[in-house]
Design a protein around this motif. Structure first.
Motif, PDB file in Angstrom:
ATOM      1  N   GLU A 183       5.486  -7.822   1.876  1.00 52.98           N
ATOM      2  CA  GLU A 183       4.603  -8.508   1.301  1.00 52.98           C
ATOM      3  C   GLU A 183       5.304  -9.689   0.474  1.00 52.98           C
TER       4      GLU A 183
ATOM      5  N   MET B 244       0.655 -10.506  -6.080  1.00 54.68           N
ATOM      6  CA  MET B 244       1.628  -9.968  -5.048  1.00 54.68           C
ATOM      7  C   MET B 244       0.650  -9.654  -4.017  1.00 54.68           C
TER       8      MET B 244
ATOM      9  N   SER C 191       7.930  -6.724  -3.488  1.00 53.87           N
ATOM     10  CA  SER C 191       7.097  -7.240  -2.321  1.00 53.87           C
ATOM     11  C   SER C 191       7.898  -7.464  -1.142  1.00 53.87           C
TER      12      SER C 191
END
Length: 504
Positions: free
Chosen positions: A361, A375, A356
């Motif tokens: 992210e 996620m 991520s």
């Protein structure tokens, strides 16, 4: 074979060899005897020869396998296909009787014994998994949703005035439809956002109890195992509310047996307040085919009441599957699987967090969810919803099952009830996200392959979105130029038209 048959065999083969074979058989029989005496899952798993011997011995106790049986009824265990008979180890009569799924069948002593042993082993495993004070349980040949319905229908007889079921929202259709099928009106309690987590709104639950009146509420229907960012309900607090207001409490523990945290919540809820029954899936917790569930509780008479509510006999297949599985694993084998699942959760969490961060992210912070992870999907491109959906499709076509993507603003109608933000357990979660779960049986290679394929899919989606964005920019530029030319042409036409009209 018994002593007499072994003695007869000594006339044909050396007595020393026969006695050795007799001792070998006794070792198998010793395991069976311990199982019947203790009613607990053996510590070490059985080998297949012991299992098949045991199942064969049980099967020949059923009347359809009697050598001299003469059946003249409408249900005599007749099977047209030998393959079907072998698939079921010749247990054809099923379990229970017309008035009680746990009752003994006179013409099927072997199947009845199988049912009793299975329920006893499952009870032992539930205690091993963390609910130490559970008193009774039984395997029912229905999945979790219908098993919940059976619990609600049993409570109907105890609470004839009840019309409502209080249900902290979880976006999963079967548990919602279980209430509708039972003929009750779900009262949806929206979750509250605490950090990244969606948690039970206890104040809203208690306010709704006071508003509707305890006598008009069948039960509180809570949840343990769920998809992040939702986390297990606050079972202890809900159990206290139920005890204070005299309202039954049914827990959907679908895949919670594999989680010590979920099982601890149930144990604590029963200790400090009220939990009448908790329902869990067989396939999700014991790696057997879909089609069975376990209904368990802390009041023996109430669990028996639920079993008597089941209409007619039932399939023995789910009981047979879980019996074979538990005897193959043994309690040590099952504990090993639980330990490995925890390790896989930590590993999946760390790998998903790394991935991520590579894409700007982040892994949502959901420490109260012990099975599922989420996620964020915030940076896929301008057309985020379409990109999120595309990612889910790409994962599926690349044989990644179980992972799911949750776009913003999805609307779903279930049995006449409309849910905003469906799949995210709330009307307006702050971002789209992807779910993955570390369930029992997952291996390191599963995590590695998932991360590898997810990485490729994220790259592909971003590349596609960037390409579309570039093409869209070119299109907009061309369209602007075309509009200007068209406007100039239109103005010129008007000028010429005016000139023509004036000259005439």
């Amino acid at each position: 074979m018994n002593r007499e048959t072994f003695a007869a065999g000594e006339r044909l083969v050396s007595p020393a060899y026969v006695r050795q074979g007799c001792e070998a058989r006794r070792s198998h029989e010793h395991l069976v005897r311990l199982l019947l005496e203790k009613g607990k899952c053996p510590e070490d798993g059985w080998d297949e020869s012991t299992l098949e011997l045991f199942l064969h011995e049980l099967a020949i106790m059923d009347s359809n396998n009697f050598l001299g049986n003469c059946g003249v009824g409408e249900r005599e265990g007749r099977v047209a296909s030998a393959l079907v008979a072998r698939r079921h180890y010749r247990f054809i009569h099923g379990i229970g009787r017309s008035g009680d799924i746990s009752a003994v069948q006179p013409k099927a002593a072997g199947s009845s014994l199988l049912n009793k042993i299975t329920n006893s082993l499952v009870l032992d495993i539930i205690k091993l998994a963390g609910v130490h004070t559970v008193t009774n349980c039984f395997v029912v040949p229905m999945a979790t949703g219908m098993s919940l319905t059976l619990c609600f229908l049993t409570l109907r007889h105890r609470r004839p005035k009840a019309k409502y079921i209080i249900w902290p929202r979880i976006d999963q259709k079967s548990c919602f439809k279980s209430m509708i099928t039972a003929g009750f009106e779900p009262v949806v309690i929206e979750n509250v956002l605490e950090g990244d987590e969606l948690r039970t709104d206890l104040e809203a639950v208690e306010a709704k109890v006071r508003e509707l009146g305890p006598d008009h509420i069948l039960c509180v229907h809570s949840t343990t195992s769920c998809f992040a960012p939702r986390v297990p309900d606050r079972l202890e607090e809900l159990a206290v509310i139920c005890a204070d207001y005299g309202i039954p409490h049914v827990v959907n523990n679908a895949y919670g047996v594999q989680s010590s945290k979920c099982m601890h919540l149930i144990q604590q809820g029963a200790r400090v307040g009220r939990i009448d029954a908790f329902v869990q899936s067989l396939d999700k917790n014991f790696m057997v085919p879909v089609g069975g569930a376990i209904i368990a509780g802390f009041n023996d008479s109430f669990i028996q009441e639920i079993s008597k509510m089941y209409p007619g006999r039932a399939s023995a297949s789910p009981s047979l599957d879980v019996l074979i599985t538990l005897l193959s694993l043994g309690s040590n084998g099952y504990k090993k699987l639980l330990k490995e699942r925890k390790e896989m959760f930590s590993y999946l969490s760390s790998q998903l967090k790394k991935l991520s961060e590579t894409y700007n992210e982040r892994l949502l912070h959901t420490p109260h969810n012990p099975i599922s992870l989420a996620m964020t999907l915030k940076t896929l491109g301008d057309d985020e919803d379409k990109a999120v959906t595309q990612l889910g499709s790409m994962l599926f076509t690349r044989q990644v099952s179980g992972a799911r993507v949750v776009p913003l603003g999805s609307v779903q109608t279930v049995s006449g009830y409309t849910f905003q933000g469906f799949m995210s357990h709330t009307n307006n979660y702050p971002c789209a996200y992807l779910n993955a779960a570390a369930a029992i049986g997952m291996k390191t290679q599963d995590v590695d392959l998932f991360i590898k394929r997810l990485d490729k899919c994220l790259k592909a989606v971003r590349k596609e979105q960037n390409k579309k964005s570039h093409v869209s920019g070119v299109d907009n530029y061309d369209r602007t130029e075309n509009v200007d030319i068209e406007e100039m042409a239109l103005k010129l036409d008007n000028v010429l038209l005016d000139t023509y009209q004036n000259s005439s």
